[in-house]
Each structure stands twice: as C-alpha cells, then as structure tokens.
Design an enzyme around this catalytic site. Structure first.
Site, PDB file in Angstrom:
ATOM      1  N   ALA A 244       5.031  11.216   5.342  1.00 16.46           N
ATOM      2  CA  ALA A 244       3.968  11.845   5.021  1.00 16.46           C
ATOM      3  C   ALA A 244       3.116  11.428   3.522  1.00 16.46           C
ATOM      4  O   ALA A 244       4.665  11.542   2.836  1.00 16.46           O
ATOM      5  CB  ALA A 244       4.037  12.728   5.162  1.00 16.46           C
TER       6      ALA A 244
ATOM      7  N   LEU B 175       2.758   6.174  17.438  1.00 15.33           N
ATOM      8  CA  LEU B 175       1.538   7.094  18.119  1.00 15.33           C
ATOM      9  C   LEU B 175       1.526   8.137  18.736  1.00 15.33           C
ATOM     10  O   LEU B 175       0.898   9.045  18.624  1.00 15.33           O
ATOM     11  CB  LEU B 175       1.039   5.803  19.344  1.00 15.33           C
ATOM     12  CG  LEU B 175       0.269   4.262  18.188  1.00 15.33           C
ATOM     13  CD1 LEU B 175      -0.236   3.523  19.877  1.00 15.33           C
ATOM     14  CD2 LEU B 175      -0.843   4.780  17.089  1.00 15.33           C
TER      15      LEU B 175
ATOM     16  N   THR C  68      -4.252  -1.267   9.712  1.00 13.80           N
ATOM     17  CA  THR C  68      -4.068  -1.958  10.707  1.00 13.80           C
ATOM     18  C   THR C  68      -5.326  -0.563  11.068  1.00 13.80           C
ATOM     19  O   THR C  68      -4.973   0.858  12.543  1.00 13.80           O
ATOM     20  CB  THR C  68      -2.887  -1.231  11.915  1.00 13.80           C
ATOM     21  OG1 THR C  68      -2.651  -0.514  11.203  1.00 13.80           O
ATOM     22  CG2 THR C  68      -1.999  -2.599  11.831  1.00 13.80           C
TER      23      THR C  68
ATOM     24  N   CYS D  84      -4.633   8.057   9.012  1.00 17.82           N
ATOM     25  CA  CYS D  84      -3.691   7.931  10.250  1.00 17.82           C
ATOM     26  C   CYS D  84      -3.949   8.943  11.533  1.00 17.82           C
ATOM     27  O   CYS D  84      -4.045   8.274  12.850  1.00 17.82           O
ATOM     28  CB  CYS D  84      -2.508   8.023   9.804  1.00 17.82           C
ATOM     29  SG  CYS D  84      -2.286   6.158   9.267  1.00 17.82           S
TER      30      CYS D  84
ATOM     31  N   GLY E 236       0.709  -1.907  -0.156  1.00 12.77           N
ATOM     32  CA  GLY E 236       0.051  -0.224  -0.081  1.00 12.77           C
ATOM     33  C   GLY E 236       1.110   1.516  -0.036  1.00 12.77           C
ATOM     34  O   GLY E 236       1.631   1.106  -0.892  1.00 12.77           O
TER      35      GLY E 236
ATOM     36  N   PHE F 265       1.412  14.312  18.279  1.00  9.72           N
ATOM     37  CA  PHE F 265       1.207  14.908  18.495  1.00  9.72           C
ATOM     38  C   PHE F 265       1.365  16.037  17.551  1.00  9.72           C
ATOM     39  O   PHE F 265       0.981  17.924  17.921  1.00  9.72           O
ATOM     40  CB  PHE F 265       2.446  15.463  18.675  1.00  9.72           C
ATOM     41  CG  PHE F 265       3.500  15.907  20.203  1.00  9.72           C
ATOM     42  CD1 PHE F 265       2.545  14.460  21.315  1.00  9.72           C
ATOM     43  CD2 PHE F 265       3.699  16.632  20.935  1.00  9.72           C
ATOM     44  CE1 PHE F 265       3.037  14.500  22.779  1.00  9.72           C
ATOM     45  CE2 PHE F 265       4.522  16.705  22.490  1.00  9.72           C
ATOM     46  CZ  PHE F 265       3.816  15.154  23.194  1.00  9.72           C
TER      47      PHE F 265
END
Ligand code: NAD
Ligand code: UGA
Length: 454
Positions: free
Chosen positions: A159, A216, A87, A271, A9, A221
C-alpha cells in the site's frame, strides 16, 4: 542472476529497491520510457514520496540497483523480467470505463520478444485481468526466435505510504506459475529471490489463474469493507450513533477484525476502483452478471459517499456556499503519499466549486500545479480556486474547513488560532475522523466527522 523491471512507478521503484537491498549479489535494472522519472530516481529527489524509501534507494543505487531508459539493454541483460507498467481503466472502445487497458502490457511483451537474446522468466507484477499470462505467453512465443519464456504471476500487495514496511515484512508473497516442470523451475527461481528475506511459509505458490484472480479479489474485499462501513456512517449520522464506536465494537469480533473499518470521505487511489471495475467486467465477460452487479455496488457506494460529504457541507452551511471560502486540508488520496490518483479531494473540490464556493487547498506533499491540474484540468484557471502554502493560510477567513486527507500535521494544528481567523459560525468537517470533536466544539467550532452528529 540479473533482474530487470520494466516500469519505474509506485510499484516498480520500491519493489526493485527492496529486492536490490536484500539481494546484494543480484543486479537489478529498473527501466522506464519516461526519461524524467528515471532522472528523478537517479537524483536525490525521488519521483514518489514514500517514507523510508530514500534510505533504501540510497544504499542500493549504484551498487546493484540501476535506473535507466535503456529498455532493450535491460531485457538483454536479464534472466528475470518484471513487468510493472500501468494497467489503467480503458477509456475507449469495448469495455470503456471498466475493462483494464492492456496496451502497455502488450507493448512490453512485444519489446521483450524483440530484444530477448536467451531464455527469460517474465513476471507479471502489474495488476491484470485473469488469463493475461496466456496473452503474454502467446505474444512472446510467436516472436521468440527460438528462446523459451516462462510467464509467472507475482502480484504486488504493497500500500502506498507504507510501501517500505509492506515490502520488508509482507503478509504474503504470491507466485503463480504453470504447473509443468519448466513452470515449477521458474517458480522456484522466483521463490529463491524472495526467500532471502521473507519467511518461506509466507511465500505462497499457486497456479497462474488463482494468482491473477487473487490480486483483484484482495483489493475488492478491502474496498468492500470501506464501502460497508461508509454506508453505515450515513446511518450513524441519521441516528446519533458514532461510526468509530460501531467499527470498534464490530472489529473486536475476531471473525471481522479491526482493519479497514475506518469510515472516510471515500476510498481513493489508483487501484481499488480500477480493479473492482475490472473484476465486474471480467465477471460479465464470463457470463456472471449477478456477480458483477454485487461488486459494482462497492464502487457505487464510494461515489455516493464522496458526494454525500460535499453535500453535507453545503447543507450545514445553510444550503449555500456561494462566495464563501472553504478550506480543504489534504489532497493526496491518503497520508504519507504524494499520489492524488482518484483522490476523494478532487470530487470534493469540484462539487464545492460547482456551488461557487471559494476553495483553498493545502497539502503537505502534493505540488500546487498538480492540485490545480487534477481539480480544474491542465492549464485551466478558476479565480475561485487557490492552493495555499500552509494550513493556516488555507483556513484564514474560511467559513468552513474540510479535512479530506488524514495527514498527521492536521491533528496538531493550533485550532484556536484558526478559529479566531474565521467568520462565525465556523464549521469543521472532519472527513477522516482524526480530530477530537469535543475539543473543537469547546473552542467554538460547529464540528462534525464522518458518521458523527454535528
Ligand atoms: P505507474 O503509472 O506509477 O508506473 C508505471 C510506469 O510504467 C510508468 O512510469 C510508465 O512510464 C511505465 N511504462 C509504461 N509502459 C511502458 C513501456 N512500454 N516501456 C517502459 N516503461 C513503460 O503505475 P504503478 O502505480 O506503479 O502501478 C503499476 C501496476 O501495479 C498497475 O497495474 C497497478 O494496478 C499495480 N499496483 C499498484 C500499486 C500501487 O500502490 N500503486 C500497488 C499494487 C499493484
Ligand atoms: C491498496 C491495497 O491496500 C494494497 O494492498 C494494494 O496493493 C494496492 O491498493 C494496489 O493494488 O494498488 P493503497 O490504495 O495504496 O493500497 O492504499 P490503502 O491503504 O488501501 O487505501 C486506499 C484508500 O482507502 C485510501 O483512500 C484510504 O484512505 C482509504 N481507506 C483505507 C479508508 O477510507 N478506510 C480504511 O479503513 C482504509
């Protein structure tokens, strides 16, 4: 050394292409059960749009980079197996709507144990809850038939839209492993792969749980900064301040820094929301409801910002958009990607349709069928909703324009020509603050941005 990556992906494809490019002596097999996706990786037209990726793939594919649906074969051939499967947020049962759905991770762990023909290093590339390495280790060990497995955590920080640059020169590569001689050896092996092109001081090694949690927390943040500036955008609109000026002023403080202070319609992408929800669920599971409540607010503020934007459009158009045409420019969750997952555009379109507006969307990279399916649901039709072939067609006859994605081409449109083809007063809402509002107003637009007065 042979590498296999399960999951082709947005993460598996680009990361493995970069490893193959930088390590021509390694064979890299990317495997996925989605045959259409694998076929696309093998053809000229890649399944994801990512600037610069075509060239990277073209150089390595067929040399030491291979895409295939043969998951079992990939596992057998590999010394290191990356797991880059999705996920998503769980949609059923305990933790629905917040916990991570780990069924793909578990299924891959079982497949690895089933087909492994020797010792393997398993690398968690997917973003997962802390302690997932324990679960993977238990599953593969229980089914090991004598082979040894070392599980490492190596979260990905790229990103979308800048994946190639991020992979070429990452701020850091994080590798977590078990603090045992075998664990240290596995960590050193993975370090040796990245060290071919990443300066050694940028490769951080930690224990497993620090690495899993750091991923995570990094996303939480980043998202927190966006929600913070977006909350201030509302105050700016109420007071006549300009949120870009405020962001610039505070960002000059080296303790705050200038990045991720761009006010917007709200963060999207697959995400940020998923990972914060996962973090809050974890905190509650570990008996920390106050910590969970703190982070939950980042998502709540984002939801509010998305509905605030569409609400403002309706309010400024004299409290009714029924039967009015609204052009929505941009549908991807950010520029330079064709990914629409959790895009704010979906919420904006749905809100406007609920107010019975005619919505016409244009995006330079997202296919029309996907824009329709994301907004209306697969196979659902709505005569009020159209997808336009270009920005000018989307805007023709529109009462208002809403810029939702910051695509560069929206900066240089002929706005005078667009204005001429709109009923008056003509409105423009720049949800990304990419256009010079003074210039638009000179043309005649009633123009505003996020965190800027109309
Ligand atoms: P994706 O949905 O684009 O790709 C995942 C792929 O895994 C799919 O093609 C799917 O078919 C495949 N897959 C699932 N189960 C499989 C199985 N059992 N066998 C073979 N293939 C299987 O997801 P993505 O965006 O690449 O994200 C993957 C992970 O990386 C997620 O955990 C995500 O949070 C994390 N991540 C994503 C990004 C990003 O920019 N998208 C960045 C950093 C981390
Ligand atoms: C984000 C992180 O930046 C990556 O480090 C991380 O690896 C990735 O999530 C992940 O785990 O999936 P991504 O979602 O691809 O990357 O893109 P971002 O550039 O972070 O943008 C996310 C959203 O925030 C976009 O909708 C973007 O438009 C928005 N955003 C970003 C703002 O509204 N303001 C900003 O100042 C920055």
């Amino acid at each position: 050394m042979n590498i296999c990556c399960i999951g082709a992906g947005y993460v598996g494809g680009p990361t493995m292409a970069m490893i193959a490019l930088k390590c021509p002596d390694l064979r890299v097999n990317v495997v996925d059960m989605n045959a259409a996706r694998i076929a696309a990786w093998n053809e000229g037209h890649l399944p994801i749009y990512e600037p610069g990726l075509d060239a990277v793939v073209a150089e390595a594919r067929g040399r030491n980079l291979f895409f295939s649906t043969d998951v079992a074969g990939g596992i057998r051939d590999a010394d290191i197996i990356f797991v880059a499967v999705n996920t998503p947020t769980k949609s059923y049962g305990v933790g629905a709507g917040r916990a991570a759905d780990l069924r793909f991770i578990e299924s891959v762990a079982r497949t690895i144990a089933e087909h492994a023909n020797g010792d393997k290093i398993i690398v968690e590339k997917s973003t997962i809850p802390v302690k997932t390495a324990d679960a993977i280790q238990s599953i593969v060990t229980a089914n090991s038939r004598g082979h040894k497995f070392q599980v490492l955590s190596n979260p990905e920080f790229l990103a979308e839209g800048t994946a190639v640059a991020d992979l070429l020169a990452p701020d850091r590569v994080l590798i977590g492993g078990e603090r045992t001689p075998d664990g240290d050896r596995a960590v050193a092996t993975l370090v040796s792969v990245y060290a071919r092109w990443v300066p050694r001081e940028r490769i951080i090694t930690t224990n497993l749980w620090s690495s899993e949690i750091s991923k995570l927390v990094a996303n939480a943040f980043l998202a927190q900064r966006i929600s913070s500036i977006n909350s201030i955008s509302a105050l700016c609109e109420a007071t006549g301040a300009d949120v870009d000026e405020v962001a610039n002023a505070i960002g000059k403080d080296s303790r705050i820094g200038p990045k991720f202070l761009k006010a917007s319609v709200g963060f999207g992408g697959s995400c940020f929301q998923k990972d914060i929800l996962n973090l809050t669920y974890l905190c509650e599971s570990f008996g920390l409801p106050d910590v969970a409540a703190y982070w939950t607010q980042v998502v709540a503020m984002n939801d509010w910002q998305k509905s605030r934007f569409s609400g403002r459009i309706v309010k400024e158009l004299f409290n009714t958009v029924s039967d009015k045409k609204i052009a929505v420019l941009g549908f991807a969750f950010k520029k330079d990607t064709n990914d629409t997952r959790e895009s704010a555009a979906i919420n904006v379109c749905r809100d406007l349709l609920a107010e019975r507006a005619h919505v016409s969307v244009y995006d330079p990279k997202v296919p029309a069928a996907e824009i329709r399916a994301d907004t209306l649901g697969k196979g659902v039709e709505n005569p009020l909703f159209t997808v336009a072939p270009d920005a000018y067609a989307a805007c023709a006859g529109a009462h208002a324009i809403a810029i939702v994605t910051e695509w560069d081409e929206f900066r240089t449109l002929d706005y005078a020509r667009i204005y001429a083809a709109m009923p008056k007063p003509a409105f423009l809402f720049d949800g990304r603050n990419i256009i010079d509002l003074a210039a638009l107003r000179k043309i005649g637009f009633r123009a505003s941005g996020i965190g800027k007065p109309l």
